[in-house]
Design a protein around this motif. Structure first.
Motif, PDB file in Angstrom:
ATOM      1  N   SER A   1      17.229 -47.511  32.088  1.00 49.14           N
ATOM      2  CA  SER A   1      15.892 -46.910  32.008  1.00 49.14           C
ATOM      3  C   SER A   1      15.058 -47.270  33.223  1.00 49.14           C
ATOM      4  O   SER A   1      14.359 -46.418  33.785  1.00 49.14           O
TER       5      SER A   1
ATOM      6  N   ILE B   1      10.827 -43.186  30.426  1.00 48.86           N
ATOM      7  CA  ILE B   1       9.887 -43.836  29.506  1.00 48.86           C
ATOM      8  C   ILE B   1      10.442 -43.865  28.085  1.00 48.86           C
ATOM      9  O   ILE B   1      10.390 -44.896  27.402  1.00 48.86           O
ATOM     10  N   CYS B   2      11.002 -42.737  27.637  1.00 53.38           N
ATOM     11  CA  CYS B   2      11.550 -42.686  26.272  1.00 53.38           C
ATOM     12  C   CYS B   2      12.720 -43.651  26.101  1.00 53.38           C
ATOM     13  O   CYS B   2      12.798 -44.378  25.105  1.00 53.38           O
ATOM     14  N   SER B   3      13.622 -43.688  27.080  1.00 55.29           N
ATOM     15  CA  SER B   3      14.759 -44.596  26.950  1.00 55.29           C
ATOM     16  C   SER B   3      14.324 -46.055  27.080  1.00 55.29           C
ATOM     17  O   SER B   3      14.907 -46.936  26.443  1.00 55.29           O
TER      18      SER B   3
ATOM     19  N   LYS C   1      10.693 -34.303  33.857  1.00 52.67           N
ATOM     20  CA  LYS C   1      11.708 -34.759  32.904  1.00 52.67           C
ATOM     21  C   LYS C   1      12.266 -36.130  33.267  1.00 52.67           C
ATOM     22  O   LYS C   1      12.701 -36.864  32.390  1.00 52.67           O
TER      23      LYS C   1
ATOM     24  N   TRP D   1      10.575 -38.768  34.493  1.00 52.35           N
ATOM     25  CA  TRP D   1       9.654 -39.760  33.924  1.00 52.35           C
ATOM     26  C   TRP D   1       9.774 -39.806  32.409  1.00 52.35           C
ATOM     27  O   TRP D   1       9.786 -40.882  31.803  1.00 52.35           O
ATOM     28  N   THR D   2       9.844 -38.633  31.784  1.00 51.41           N
ATOM     29  CA  THR D   2       9.942 -38.576  30.320  1.00 51.41           C
ATOM     30  C   THR D   2      11.198 -39.278  29.834  1.00 51.41           C
ATOM     31  O   THR D   2      11.148 -40.084  28.899  1.00 51.41           O
ATOM     32  N   LEU D   3      12.323 -38.997  30.484  1.00 52.02           N
ATOM     33  CA  LEU D   3      13.576 -39.638  30.097  1.00 52.02           C
ATOM     34  C   LEU D   3      13.500 -41.148  30.301  1.00 52.02           C
ATOM     35  O   LEU D   3      13.905 -41.926  29.428  1.00 52.02           O
TER      36      LEU D   3
ATOM     37  N   LEU E   1      11.437 -47.230  25.948  1.00 51.92           N
ATOM     38  CA  LEU E   1      10.878 -47.544  24.632  1.00 51.92           C
ATOM     39  C   LEU E   1      11.977 -47.774  23.604  1.00 51.92           C
ATOM     40  O   LEU E   1      11.891 -48.703  22.792  1.00 51.92           O
ATOM     41  N   VAL E   2      13.013 -46.946  23.632  1.00 50.28           N
ATOM     42  CA  VAL E   2      14.136 -47.129  22.711  1.00 50.28           C
ATOM     43  C   VAL E   2      14.819 -48.467  22.981  1.00 50.28           C
ATOM     44  O   VAL E   2      15.159 -49.194  22.039  1.00 50.28           O
TER      45      VAL E   2
END
Length: 144
Positions: free
Chosen positions: A50, A9-11, A3, A5-7, A13-14
């Protein structure tokens, strides 16, 4: 992928999307007082957070994922929603931004025990003074 890494990478990108959209806005006369200033500041801050999250994810050895739906966490979440609602819908219109924000931060920091008790008031007042200075003096944006 855990989670962290997911958080991160997603943030990231945002944040890149926000910065890209912000750069599409027209430039103003002054770098700190244009339609780009505040969204660009938020996008850059999100990118920094991020990147910090991704560094943290890189340092973790194992993924620790535990669901935290205990009574204490639910109580903390309900308090946050109610206290923020009172702050936004009753405090700001009736008391004023600066005083109610100091009170909001003081009660919130005390409730969540984020810092030691003797640091709560200086952190609350210092935060508001910093935001007030940045918005009114540097960005020329009047606070409510």
């Amino acid at each position: 992928m855990n989670k962290e890494w997911t958080l991160g990478i997603c943030s990231m990108l945002v944040s890149m999307f926000v910065i890209w959209l912000t750069l599409q806005l027209p430039a103003g006369d002054h770098v700190l007082n244009s339609s780009r200033s505040f969204p660009l500041l938020l996008g850059v801050l999100l990118m920094i957070v991020s990147a910090t999250q991704l560094v943290k994810a890189g340092r973790l050895r194992t993924a620790v994922v535990t669901p935290a739906y205990r009574n204490g966490n639910i109580r903390r979440g309900v308090f946050y929603v109610l206290w923020t609602g009172i702050y936004l819908f009753a405090g700001i219109p009736f008391i004023g931004f600066i005083l109610v924000t100091i009170l909001y931060l003081f009660v919130g920091i005390t409730f969540y025990k984020e810092v030691r008790w003797y640091k709560v008031l200086p952190v609350s007042i210092g935060t508001i003074l910093l935001f007030y200075f940045v918005f009114t003096r540097l960005m020329f944006i009047q606070l409510p």
